[in-house]
Enzyme design. Structure first.
Site, short mmCIF file in Angstrom:
data_model
loop_
_atom_site.label_atom_id
_atom_site.label_comp_id
_atom_site.label_asym_id
_atom_site.label_seq_id
_atom_site.Cartn_x
_atom_site.Cartn_y
_atom_site.Cartn_z
CG HIS A 174 48.24 38.80 44.87
ND1 HIS A 174 47.90 37.47 44.80
CD2 HIS A 174 47.16 39.50 44.48
CE1 HIS A 174 46.66 37.36 44.38
NE2 HIS A 174 46.16 38.58 44.19
CG HIS A 188 45.47 43.89 45.20
ND1 HIS A 188 45.23 43.96 43.85
CD2 HIS A 188 45.14 42.63 45.57
CE1 HIS A 188 44.76 42.79 43.42
NE2 HIS A 188 44.70 41.96 44.44
P1 AMP Z 1 43.26 38.71 43.09
O1 AMP Z 1 41.84 38.80 42.64
O2 AMP Z 1 43.49 39.40 44.41
O3 AMP Z 1 43.80 37.31 43.06
O4 AMP Z 1 44.08 39.60 42.07
C1 AMP Z 1 44.83 39.09 41.04
C2 AMP Z 1 45.43 40.31 40.38
O5 AMP Z 1 46.49 39.89 39.56
C3 AMP Z 1 44.42 41.07 39.50
O6 AMP Z 1 44.35 42.43 39.94
C4 AMP Z 1 45.03 40.95 38.11
O7 AMP Z 1 44.84 42.10 37.33
C5 AMP Z 1 46.50 40.72 38.41
N1 AMP Z 1 47.22 40.00 37.39
C6 AMP Z 1 46.86 38.84 36.79
N2 AMP Z 1 47.80 38.47 35.89
C7 AMP Z 1 48.77 39.42 35.94
C8 AMP Z 1 50.00 39.61 35.24
N3 AMP Z 1 50.43 38.73 34.32
N4 AMP Z 1 50.74 40.71 35.53
C9 AMP Z 1 50.31 41.59 36.45
N5 AMP Z 1 49.18 41.46 37.15
C10 AMP Z 1 48.41 40.39 36.89
#
Ligand code: AMP
Ligand code: ZN
Length: 104
Positions: free
Chosen positions: A99, A101
């Site tokens: 993903h 950001h």
């Molecule tokens: P990372 O640390 O780059 O893997 O980021 C994971 C991101 O996913 C974090 O910023 C979380 O806040 C976000 N996240 C986790 N679960 C959800 C969800 N159900 N809907 C939207 N964002 C999410």
């Protein structure tokens, strides 16, 4: 049932605030935003991390990120934005579906 959280989001098995979708990508608001408009863009085809994206999926993902970033920047009237991809636990990756950001 898909075990991957973001595959489930992309398949609408788990609710999310979708801001954009096309054949290649799904974009939705981060549940724990760093700031207003914090958006995640994912490829529709599962890839655990940036190094696992296939050559056929990568261009569509990058095009999608550019499109969504432009829209999010316009919508929030931000002067700039950051694109961040955390890869592997050591770099803070918590969800194993790549993903990008978009952080304003
Ligand atoms: P990372 O640390 O780059 O893997 O980021 C994971 C991101 O996913 C974090 O910023 C979380 O806040 C976000 N996240 C986790 N679960 C959800 C969800 N159900 N809907 C939207 N964002 C999410
Ligand atoms: Zn997935």
């Amino acid at each position: 049932m898909d075990k991957c959280l973001f595959c489930r989001i992309r398949n609408r098995k788990i609710p999310s605030l979708c801001v954009y979708e096309d054949k290649m990508v799904y974009a939705f608001l981060d549940i724990n935003p760093v700031n207003e408009g914090h958006t995640l863009v994912i490829p529709k085809v599962h890839a655990a991390d940036f190094l696992s994206i296939t050559p056929s999926e990568l261009p569509g993902l990058i095009w999608g990120v550019q499109k969504v970033a432009a829209a999010v920047q316009k919508g929030t009237r931000a002067d700039g934005f950051n694109l961040i991809v955390n890869n592997f636990r050591a770099a803070g990756q918590l969800v194993d579906h790549v993903h990008i950001h978009i952080i304003l």
